[in-house]
Design an enzyme around this catalytic site. Sequence first.
Site, PDB file in Angstrom:
ATOM      1  N   PHE A 165      60.660  55.834  52.556  1.00 17.73           N
ATOM      2  CA  PHE A 165      60.742  56.999  51.668  1.00 17.73           C
ATOM      3  C   PHE A 165      62.191  57.428  51.416  1.00 17.73           C
ATOM      4  CE2 PHE A 165      56.460  57.997  53.682  1.00 17.73           C
ATOM      5  CZ  PHE A 165      55.822  57.222  52.734  1.00 17.73           C
ATOM      6  N   TRP A 192      59.133  62.616  45.695  1.00 18.38           N
ATOM      7  CA  TRP A 192      60.198  62.372  46.681  1.00 18.38           C
ATOM      8  C   TRP A 192      59.775  61.268  47.664  1.00 18.38           C
ATOM      9  CZ3 TRP A 192      60.140  62.895  52.058  1.00 18.38           C
ATOM     10  CH2 TRP A 192      61.385  62.798  52.685  1.00 18.38           C
ATOM     11  N   HIS A 193      58.468  61.227  47.964  1.00 15.09           N
ATOM     12  CA  HIS A 193      57.998  60.251  48.946  1.00 15.09           C
ATOM     13  C   HIS A 193      58.054  58.823  48.434  1.00 15.09           C
ATOM     14  CE1 HIS A 193      56.450  63.778  51.081  1.00 15.09           C
ATOM     15  NE2 HIS A 193      56.502  63.023  52.143  1.00 15.09           N
ATOM     16  N   GLY A 194      57.994  58.629  47.138  1.00 21.05           N
ATOM     17  CA  GLY A 194      58.046  57.263  46.634  1.00 21.05           C
ATOM     18  C   GLY A 194      57.899  57.207  45.132  1.00 21.05           C
TER      19      GLY A 194
END
Lengths: 388, 511
Positions: free
Chosen positions: B511, B322-324
């Site tokens: 993000f 989800w962060h990247g």
Amino acid sequence: MTPRTYTIGLFTALALVVGVVAAFNRVVDPFWYYRDVEIAGFNADKPRFARFEQHVKPQLLAREQPQAIVLGSSLAEIGFDANDPSLTDGGRLKGYNFAFAGVDWAETQCYFLYALDATDLKRAVIGIHPGSLPRVDCARQRAEIADFSQVQLLLSLRTLQNSVRTVLEQGAARASHTREGRYLYTRGVPGTAARFGAFFRGRAKQGCTAEQVPATPPPGEGLGGMAATVEPDLEGLRVVIRAAREKGVALRLFAYPHHALALELDFLCGEFAARWVALAAIARLVEEEAPDGSVQLWAFYDYNAVTGERVIGREPLYWQDPDHFNHEMGALLLADLFGTPSRQGFGRRLTAANLAETQRALRASRARFLAAQPAFYDDLRATIAPLR
Amino acid sequence: MLFNSYPFLCVFLPVVLAGFFLLARASHALAAGWLAVVSLVFYGWWNPVYVALLLGSIVFNFQTGLAIVRRTGTPAGKRLLVFGLAANLLLLGWFKYADFFAATLNHAAGADLPLLHIVLPLGISFFTFTQIAFLVDAWQGKAAEYRFTHYCLFVTYFPHLIAGPILHHAEMMPQFARRDIYRWDWQSVATGFTLFFIGLFKKTVIADNIAIYARPVFDTADALTLVDAWGGALAYTFQLYFDFSGYTDMALGLSLLFGVRLPLNFDSPYKATSIIDFWRRWHMTLSRFLRDYLYIPLGGGRRGPARRYVNLTVTMLLGGLWHGANWTFVVWGALHGFYLLVNHAWRELRQRLGWTRSYGRPGAFMAVLLTFTATVVAWVFFRAETMDRALAILHAMAGANGVTLPYRWFEKLGTLGSWLAGQGVRFENTATFGGGAQLNWLILCALIVWLAPNSQQVLRAFRPALGVEPDGTQPWWQWRPALPWLAATTIAAVLAVLSLTEVSEFIYFQF
């Protein structure tokens, strides 16, 4: 205290302090942008200008509208007085040193194109290191220049720190630059011989060490000839020349001169051959793009009393280190570049046709110089000695 | 638009505040609508084109949510829920992960899929997750209110739109419906601005200054040694905390100006005594989302330890992704998943063996140190551009490349310097270690992180966030509208405002 009083007090105090900071920064003007309040002992010297020059100089250029400028790295920034009569055509043109410490060809190219857009330029001098001078995208640099705002100068903690230091350092530290943008660097600071040593130590990291200095000077054939290297990419220079011609600017390109000790080290380490290849290619390009002579290429490689000025046991007039020359020498360069009659003859305008003759002349001057200066190799060994 | 910019502080915020409270005199709906519209302006400041994407997403999810509610408990409702979730995940996948999957397929299977180089819409991960939660809440009957203006405001509300906190429909909609938020309240304003300036100080004065020591270590290809690598990793560890928690403080503070409380997102995470504890304190609304909408639907811990570990790992892997769109984030998530497994297994082992003894302060100190070290190691993957770079930094952190200290320290250390040199320590300056200045910043950050109360604790008496309630005590260091706090807040505000000129983006905006 009520929340209301607290909130009003907070914003009143914030506005007040920020306002005072802005006013203080405006008056002290540590980066020499406003140039209207200069009080001796308070803010007249600007020792912190160097830290912000890349932001301020482009704005000053646009505001001051010089017609004759110098561009390049610290070598040009230190070495040229923008008020020099050769550059300013006897004071008829307004000069500015638009060179920047630490910049490379890419940035120099962009600064030149910016200067063409921002001013009505008549003359420009660009210092180069013979080699590839490729074309670059100047969008990032343009954006940085356009991004400048006076808010940065006034409402900034960094400016405040520099303002305070500017005031505190008056008298103790001197200005970093002259009003016209010349960088003073180590001018007047003792220890030139040590700086030569430090520079040569830097060369040692690139493989050019004290071991390459023989007991007696070798013959000078290596100063001529060209190595079989790849032709340099000069598309960036082509852009610069075309832009200059389009705007009617008299452009002088020059290969940065070096002190004779550095020249000799270049020669001993075999670095001259590739330099000639690049100069030959540049000379051809200049003739191809500017056959009328509005753009010229010059070199000042020579062994003479100025380039070979002694640095051991005395503080030299012309040099701060093997690469950085003083404006007294810059004056000699400018006299040649713009044809001041009484002072010409220090360097040589390069063309594809006279390159071989230039090389011969350099060999001859070296031979004459070494014959007249028997202590030269002792000096070379002495300055390079810390390597051992 | 950035919170830490003059246009926001000097134009946007005053205009929005004035407009909101003036319009509220005429109509609360109008004031809420104003806030939603200016939130879209706030979003569009970066790229107006993506306002249409945001609006499209809002309309789609609102209508889908309404349709789900009308069919709660029916197969048709469930199909609508699945459709809504799939559409949101597709949107996120397209904008955020299309190139990542294409590049991975090209690399792994020798495919030749073209890369699309799509510009990631700002905050898409946040507004997509917020609305996924809304759809699930609608299906579960937890979303009670369905006024479009309020829903639009719930998603776009500018304090949280770009980088969270991730909100629940149920905790925001009742607040938008309250009459008292439409009246100017000096107490909320005083608390809100104080919290905002604390956050701004954390971002512009601390995070941006420590960042200059992290950047060279992660962005260069130079070989690092022990001190450089640890210096950079620690600098990033503190930078990320002060950057993100500073942003969150600003978001909570701004929201308080309108009388609206956002959920707590940070609770001194580096004081955590275990990784389980860490995830209860770090980016708490993301943890809550992952727990409620991923871990528990997967079965949570209800189907035995083995299944719990699988669920934990899957949750953390997806949390990482989800962060990247980069394998470094996947590895970061996997590493935290592994940490959590070890932590849970250790707890169970202690329970089985009946080890209930507490080791007091020394034990807590060691637990904090161990947790912090594990976190720092994981942040290396989080920050590094490539796996190779992350591994090179960890290699150096393990001491494999020796130790280099700044040259001038040799003389300062005297006999110790000579002894260290004799042990193989090199003394030379590197571009990747900032020397004494860096050390001072790291020490300052460590002192704040471990010894100071956090901003929510400081403002606890005035309920700065949802779930933060006064506890009846008010120690001397707790904020109140009084002269010493006015002076302290003014100093923080002045320093923060004067540090705005080098405008830098918040890390979490990517993000």
